[in-house]
Design a protein around this motif. Structure first.
Motif, PDB file in Angstrom:
ATOM      1  N   ASN A 167       6.365  41.407  25.617  1.00 44.03           N
ATOM      2  CA  ASN A 167       6.885  41.765  24.299  1.00 44.03           C
ATOM      3  C   ASN A 167       8.335  41.320  24.115  1.00 44.03           C
ATOM      4  O   ASN A 167       8.780  41.064  22.994  1.00 44.03           O
ATOM      5  CB  ASN A 167       6.778  43.277  24.095  1.00 44.03           C
ATOM      6  CG  ASN A 167       6.968  43.677  22.650  1.00 44.03           C
ATOM      7  OD1 ASN A 167       6.174  43.322  21.786  1.00 44.03           O
ATOM      8  ND2 ASN A 167       8.030  44.415  22.367  1.00 44.03           N
ATOM      9  N   LYS A 170       9.373  37.547  22.552  1.00 41.06           N
ATOM     10  CA  LYS A 170       9.460  37.202  21.129  1.00 41.06           C
ATOM     11  C   LYS A 170      10.427  38.172  20.457  1.00 41.06           C
ATOM     12  O   LYS A 170      10.147  39.374  20.360  1.00 41.06           O
ATOM     13  CB  LYS A 170       8.082  37.271  20.480  1.00 41.06           C
ATOM     14  CG  LYS A 170       8.051  36.701  19.067  1.00 41.06           C
ATOM     15  CD  LYS A 170       6.637  36.600  18.552  1.00 41.06           C
ATOM     16  CE  LYS A 170       6.612  36.005  17.144  1.00 41.06           C
ATOM     17  NZ  LYS A 170       7.229  34.666  17.080  1.00 41.06           N
ATOM     18  N   ASP A 172      11.063  38.766  17.428  1.00 42.12           N
ATOM     19  CA  ASP A 172      10.542  39.434  16.228  1.00 42.12           C
ATOM     20  C   ASP A 172       9.803  40.719  16.566  1.00 42.12           C
ATOM     21  O   ASP A 172       9.567  41.550  15.681  1.00 42.12           O
ATOM     22  CB  ASP A 172       9.596  38.491  15.476  1.00 42.12           C
ATOM     23  CG  ASP A 172      10.314  37.252  14.972  1.00 42.12           C
ATOM     24  OD1 ASP A 172      11.564  37.279  14.924  1.00 42.12           O
ATOM     25  OD2 ASP A 172       9.637  36.264  14.650  1.00 42.12           O
ATOM     26  N   LEU A 234       0.881  38.979  20.462  1.00 45.92           N
ATOM     27  CA  LEU A 234       1.203  37.595  20.819  1.00 45.92           C
ATOM     28  C   LEU A 234      -0.036  36.716  20.790  1.00 45.92           C
ATOM     29  O   LEU A 234       0.022  35.563  20.364  1.00 45.92           O
ATOM     30  CB  LEU A 234       1.836  37.561  22.213  1.00 45.92           C
ATOM     31  CG  LEU A 234       3.294  37.997  22.323  1.00 45.92           C
ATOM     32  CD1 LEU A 234       3.718  38.063  23.780  1.00 45.92           C
ATOM     33  CD2 LEU A 234       4.208  37.055  21.551  1.00 45.92           C
ATOM     34  N   SER A 238      -0.426  33.382  18.334  1.00 47.75           N
ATOM     35  CA  SER A 238      -0.360  32.108  19.051  1.00 47.75           C
ATOM     36  C   SER A 238      -1.731  31.458  19.250  1.00 47.75           C
ATOM     37  O   SER A 238      -1.867  30.242  19.152  1.00 47.75           O
ATOM     38  CB  SER A 238       0.310  32.301  20.416  1.00 47.75           C
ATOM     39  OG  SER A 238      -0.419  33.238  21.195  1.00 47.75           O
ATOM     40  N   GLN A 293       3.764  33.840  27.112  1.00 44.66           N
ATOM     41  CA  GLN A 293       4.146  33.747  25.704  1.00 44.66           C
ATOM     42  C   GLN A 293       2.939  33.804  24.766  1.00 44.66           C
ATOM     43  O   GLN A 293       3.098  33.975  23.560  1.00 44.66           O
ATOM     44  CB  GLN A 293       4.897  32.448  25.471  1.00 44.66           C
ATOM     45  CG  GLN A 293       4.105  31.202  25.849  1.00 44.66           C
ATOM     46  CD  GLN A 293       4.879  29.937  25.653  1.00 44.66           C
ATOM     47  OE1 GLN A 293       5.679  29.835  24.718  1.00 44.66           O
ATOM     48  NE2 GLN A 293       4.653  28.953  26.513  1.00 44.66           N
TER      49      GLN A 293
END
Length: 422
Positions: A167, A170, A172, A234, A238, A293
């Motif tokens: 977490n 990222k 955001d 994520l 992604s 990621q």
């Protein structure tokens, strides 16, 4: 035949035309179960007249209905034989299935229960409202919760430790709420969207690829990996789907594993499982750093199958034969060497035993001869003349046999005994 009003039931009248599109839209926005409940409720409201008949209950006066009133609802038509009519027996009509009952008289003894109908509507309404305002997360599911399209929370397993680390990758997601729990949760209907993903292990299987070991030998290798979604937020932004995740893993796993195999000798790659597993474990750690990621984590990497390229089968087979022959010759040489050592040791031990035995026997023989001489000396010292006589006889015995002729002077010492009459 019984008098009565024939019911002209039509399915198209019972089911409205807009019900099917409504059901499909409900599945898209609310899911199958909620859409089914809404469709049933709409169907009941559309056919409220027919539903009323289900909730009719008899009046108090109907409990004392006499046999004569019941018989008045069943009328038989008597037909004259002269007019071509036949009197039909009640039992025969029953068997033929042509009995029609007039409900016009029976409906007078029933009335509609508004209270029961209201309770049913409330129950259905509560079920719909409960399904719209709640959702369930089981042990095999991880969930993303969006409010008006913005991701504000994720729900994962209690033992998920990777989600906290991922977490932070990222920025955001710094305000993203992470709930480590499973069970029943509440949501705001129509404003919040629930996207669920499986948290079970997903198996990725590669295609056969050509790899080269450190000693320049080539093999066709097929491997597989098992991974899981650890951060659904994520993963959604992604990857979005497991097909894309498999494609991404295909591009990442192959270079990592090939790099490790290129450092191994063919013998280690084929037979040294401990060394191979160590390299695969390092590959897994390196791969997890790359896919963190994406909100995923690889749990296991294994070599599924190893084959020789068709062009290298014959040469590799001959080389393996030569290697095995060299190993066999080495084993034979070691066996012969060990045999020579054992034989030499045995011969040496044999000689030592024989030498010790000879030495011991010579000692015993020497002691026996000394003892014999001692006994002889003691015996001969008592009568020297007798000893001389025995020695003379012993000399005769050793020097004269049946084929020997000796010529002696009468004064010879040997004949002294005989010449003197002794």
């Amino acid at each position: 035949m019984l008098n009565g009003k024939e019911s002209n039931f039509k399915l198209s009248k019972f089911i409205p035309k807009y019900l099917l599109p409504l059901f499909i839209l409900g599945i898209i926005f609310f899911g199958f179960s909620q859409s089914l409940i809404i469709s049933i409720l709409v169907l009941l409201i559309h056919n409220k007249k027919e539903v009323k008949k289900v909730f009719f209950k008899t009046a108090n006066s109907s409990t004392h209905q006499s046999d004569e009133q019941l018989a008045s609802t069943l009328n038989y038509q008597d037909q004259q034989e002269g007019e071509g009519n036949i009197v039909v027996d009640h039992k025969e009509e029953t068997k033929s299935g042509h009995i029609n009952i007039d409900l016009s008289q029976m409906s007078k003894n029933f009335h509609f229960s508004k209270k029961a109908f209201t309770i049913v509507l409330l129950i259905f309404g509560f079920i719909i409202l409960f399904n719209l305002c709640t959702f369930t997360v089981d042990e095999s599911t991880t969930v993303v919760v969006k409010t008006l399209g913005n991701m504000n929370k994720v729900i994962v397993s209690k033992d998920n430790t990777a989600v906290d680390i991922q977490n932070t990758l990222k920025p955001d997601f710094k305000n993203l709420e992470i709930i480590k729990d499973k069970g029943l949760f509440f949501k705001i209907p129509f404003f919040q969207e629930i996207n669920a993903y499986t948290s079970k292990l997903i198996t990725y299987e590669s295609t056969e690829e050509l790899v080269t070991t450190g000693d320049k030998r080539q093999y066709m290798v097929k491997f597989f990996a098992q991974y899981k979604v650890t951060h659904p937020g994520l993963f959604e932004i992604s990857m979005g789907s497991f097909s894309k995740a498999n494609s991404t893993l295909d591009n990442l796993i192959y270079p990592v594993i090939i790099t490790k195999i290129n450092k191994l000798q063919s013998e280690d790659f084929l037979t040294n499982k401990e060394r191979l597993y160590k390299e695969l474990e390092e590959s897994k750690k390196e791969l997890n750093e790359k896919i963190a990621q994406y909100g995923m984590e690889v749990d296991d990497i294994e070599i599924h199958r190893t084959l020789l390229p068709p062009a290298n089968v014959a040469s590799t087979y001959d080389k393996m034969i030569k290697e095995r022959q060299a190993i066999a010759q080495q084993i034979r040489s070691e066996g012969d060497e060990e045999y020579d050592k054992v034989v030499a040791g045995t011969d040496r031990e044999k000689k030592e035993i024989i030498g010790a035995a000879i030495e011991e026997s010579e000692g015993i023989r020497g002691e026996a001869d000394a003892e014999a001489l001692k006994i002889y000396a003691e015996a001969f010292s008592k009568d020297p003349e007798f000893y001389e006589f025995l020695r003379t006889l012993k000399t005769y015995e050793n020097s004269i046999d049946s084929d020997t002729t000796i010529y002696l002077d009468k004064n010879n010492e040997i004949l002294r005994i005989f010449s003197n009459g002794r």
